[in-house]
Design a protein around this motif. Structure first.
Motif, PDB file in Angstrom:
ATOM      1  N   ASN A  73      88.974 -53.212  15.934  1.00  0.00           N
ATOM      2  CA  ASN A  73      88.751 -52.019  16.749  1.00  0.00           C
ATOM      3  C   ASN A  73      89.884 -51.885  17.755  1.00  0.00           C
ATOM      4  O   ASN A  73      90.069 -52.749  18.610  1.00  0.00           O
ATOM      5  N   VAL A  74      90.620 -50.811  17.628  1.00  0.00           N
ATOM      6  CA  VAL A  74      91.766 -50.558  18.494  1.00  0.00           C
ATOM      7  C   VAL A  74      91.452 -49.359  19.370  1.00  0.00           C
ATOM      8  O   VAL A  74      90.950 -48.353  18.889  1.00  0.00           O
ATOM      9  N   ARG A  75      91.749 -49.493  20.629  1.00  0.00           N
ATOM     10  CA  ARG A  75      91.621 -48.349  21.528  1.00  0.00           C
ATOM     11  C   ARG A  75      93.001 -47.731  21.675  1.00  0.00           C
ATOM     12  O   ARG A  75      93.944 -48.402  22.103  1.00  0.00           O
ATOM     13  N   VAL A  76      93.109 -46.469  21.304  1.00  0.00           N
ATOM     14  CA  VAL A  76      94.372 -45.753  21.412  1.00  0.00           C
ATOM     15  C   VAL A  76      94.227 -44.727  22.527  1.00  0.00           C
ATOM     16  O   VAL A  76      93.342 -43.877  22.479  1.00  0.00           O
ATOM     17  N   TYR A  77      95.080 -44.863  23.528  1.00  0.00           N
ATOM     18  CA  TYR A  77      95.098 -43.915  24.633  1.00  0.00           C
ATOM     19  C   TYR A  77      96.328 -43.035  24.467  1.00  0.00           C
ATOM     20  O   TYR A  77      97.423 -43.530  24.228  1.00  0.00           O
ATOM     21  N   ALA A  78      96.130 -41.736  24.602  1.00  0.00           N
ATOM     22  CA  ALA A  78      97.245 -40.811  24.432  1.00  0.00           C
ATOM     23  C   ALA A  78      97.168 -39.717  25.488  1.00  0.00           C
ATOM     24  O   ALA A  78      96.098 -39.187  25.773  1.00  0.00           O
ATOM     25  N   GLN A  91     102.587 -40.598  27.316  1.00  0.00           N
ATOM     26  CA  GLN A  91     102.392 -42.025  27.058  1.00  0.00           C
ATOM     27  C   GLN A  91     101.397 -42.247  25.925  1.00  0.00           C
ATOM     28  O   GLN A  91     100.370 -41.586  25.849  1.00  0.00           O
ATOM     29  N   LEU A  92     101.724 -43.220  25.051  1.00  0.00           N
ATOM     30  CA  LEU A  92     100.816 -43.677  24.004  1.00  0.00           C
ATOM     31  C   LEU A  92     100.581 -45.163  24.215  1.00  0.00           C
ATOM     32  O   LEU A  92     101.483 -45.894  24.587  1.00  0.00           O
ATOM     33  N   SER A  93      99.369 -45.610  23.935  1.00  0.00           N
ATOM     34  CA  SER A  93      99.047 -47.017  24.102  1.00  0.00           C
ATOM     35  C   SER A  93      98.046 -47.437  23.038  1.00  0.00           C
ATOM     36  O   SER A  93      97.072 -46.745  22.795  1.00  0.00           O
ATOM     37  N   ALA A  94      98.299 -48.581  22.396  1.00  0.00           N
ATOM     38  CA  ALA A  94      97.354 -49.193  21.459  1.00  0.00           C
ATOM     39  C   ALA A  94      96.914 -50.523  22.064  1.00  0.00           C
ATOM     40  O   ALA A  94      97.745 -51.363  22.404  1.00  0.00           O
ATOM     41  N   TYR A  95      95.607 -50.713  22.204  1.00  0.00           N
ATOM     42  CA  TYR A  95      95.047 -51.864  22.909  1.00  0.00           C
ATOM     43  C   TYR A  95      94.038 -52.550  22.007  1.00  0.00           C
ATOM     44  O   TYR A  95      93.130 -51.913  21.486  1.00  0.00           O
ATOM     45  N   VAL A  96      94.189 -53.851  21.807  1.00  0.00           N
ATOM     46  CA  VAL A  96      93.233 -54.634  21.022  1.00  0.00           C
ATOM     47  C   VAL A  96      92.866 -55.872  21.837  1.00  0.00           C
ATOM     48  O   VAL A  96      93.726 -56.495  22.453  1.00  0.00           O
ATOM     49  N   ALA A 127     103.155 -45.121  17.183  1.00  0.00           N
ATOM     50  CA  ALA A 127     104.298 -44.223  17.000  1.00  0.00           C
ATOM     51  C   ALA A 127     103.859 -42.807  17.337  1.00  0.00           C
ATOM     52  O   ALA A 127     102.737 -42.407  17.022  1.00  0.00           O
ATOM     53  N   GLY A 128     104.746 -42.068  17.967  1.00  0.00           N
ATOM     54  CA  GLY A 128     104.437 -40.688  18.313  1.00  0.00           C
ATOM     55  C   GLY A 128     105.621 -39.784  18.058  1.00  0.00           C
ATOM     56  O   GLY A 128     106.768 -40.155  18.320  1.00  0.00           O
ATOM     57  N   ILE A 129     105.349 -38.604  17.549  1.00  0.00           N
ATOM     58  CA  ILE A 129     106.391 -37.599  17.329  1.00  0.00           C
ATOM     59  C   ILE A 129     106.376 -36.655  18.524  1.00  0.00           C
ATOM     60  O   ILE A 129     105.322 -36.140  18.910  1.00  0.00           O
ATOM     61  N   THR A 130     107.541 -36.435  19.084  1.00  0.00           N
ATOM     62  CA  THR A 130     107.634 -35.562  20.248  1.00  0.00           C
ATOM     63  C   THR A 130     107.837 -34.116  19.812  1.00  0.00           C
ATOM     64  O   THR A 130     108.076 -33.820  18.645  1.00  0.00           O
ATOM     65  N   THR A 190     107.586 -41.049  26.670  1.00  0.00           N
ATOM     66  CA  THR A 190     108.538 -39.943  26.595  1.00  0.00           C
ATOM     67  C   THR A 190     108.570 -39.294  27.979  1.00  0.00           C
ATOM     68  O   THR A 190     108.000 -39.820  28.924  1.00  0.00           O
ATOM     69  N   ASN A 191     109.214 -38.128  28.102  1.00  0.00           N
ATOM     70  CA  ASN A 191     109.267 -37.467  29.407  1.00  0.00           C
ATOM     71  C   ASN A 191     108.462 -36.171  29.390  1.00  0.00           C
ATOM     72  O   ASN A 191     107.959 -35.752  28.348  1.00  0.00           O
ATOM     73  N   ASN A 192     108.352 -35.527  30.538  1.00  0.00           N
ATOM     74  CA  ASN A 192     107.556 -34.307  30.652  1.00  0.00           C
ATOM     75  C   ASN A 192     108.142 -33.137  29.867  1.00  0.00           C
ATOM     76  O   ASN A 192     107.417 -32.202  29.532  1.00  0.00           O
ATOM     77  N   TYR A 193     109.423 -33.155  29.600  1.00  0.00           N
ATOM     78  CA  TYR A 193     110.079 -32.032  28.922  1.00  0.00           C
ATOM     79  C   TYR A 193     109.997 -32.130  27.401  1.00  0.00           C
ATOM     80  O   TYR A 193     110.356 -31.199  26.704  1.00  0.00           O
ATOM     81  N   ASN A 194     109.558 -33.274  26.889  1.00  0.00           N
ATOM     82  CA  ASN A 194     109.482 -33.499  25.444  1.00  0.00           C
ATOM     83  C   ASN A 194     108.185 -34.256  25.134  1.00  0.00           C
ATOM     84  O   ASN A 194     108.215 -35.413  24.738  1.00  0.00           O
ATOM     85  N   PRO A 195     107.016 -33.631  25.293  1.00  0.00           N
ATOM     86  CA  PRO A 195     105.744 -34.350  25.149  1.00  0.00           C
ATOM     87  C   PRO A 195     105.421 -34.723  23.704  1.00  0.00           C
ATOM     88  O   PRO A 195     105.981 -34.169  22.761  1.00  0.00           O
TER      89      PRO A 195
END
Length: 103
Positions: free
Chosen positions: A25-30, A34-39, A54-57, A84-89
């Motif tokens: 069970n992985v908790r993914v925060y997005a 910011q992206l985060s995978a937590y186990v 992985a995330g595509i901007t 990433t930054n605010n200009y390329n979410p």
């Protein structure tokens, strides 16, 4: 009879070398930047884990973060971050974590 013993020896040796990876069970925060995978390990045995996020901007580049062969003892956790930054979410993301029992 000799062929049977050789076959049995080969089967047993291959089974002892195989690692049984299992999904956890992985908790993914997005959020947009910011992206985060937590186990975390809630079992009484240490686990050996590998995972990625992985995330595509919006403009196309991919942000990628991973952890590989991390031993997670009972009560501990592992986490991977991608930014990433605010200009390329981020517009799309994925995550994958697999674990095996650590001996």
């Amino acid at each position: 009879m000799k062929k049977f013993f050789v076959l049995a020896l080969l089967v047993l040796s291959f089974n002892s070398q195989a690692q049984a990876w299992f999904p956890v069970n992985v908790r993914v925060y997005a959020n947009p930047i910011q992206l985060s995978a937590y186990v975390d390990n809630v079992w009484g045995r240490p686990m050996l884990c590998r995972g990625n996020v992985a995330g595509i901007t919006y403009q196309g580049p991919v942000a990628y973060a991973y952890f590989n062969n991390i031993v997670i003892y009972p009560g501990m956790f592992a986490q991977a971050f991608a930014y990433t930054n605010n200009y390329n979410p981020f517009v799309r993301y994925t995550s994958n974590v697999m674990c095996a029992w650590y001996y």
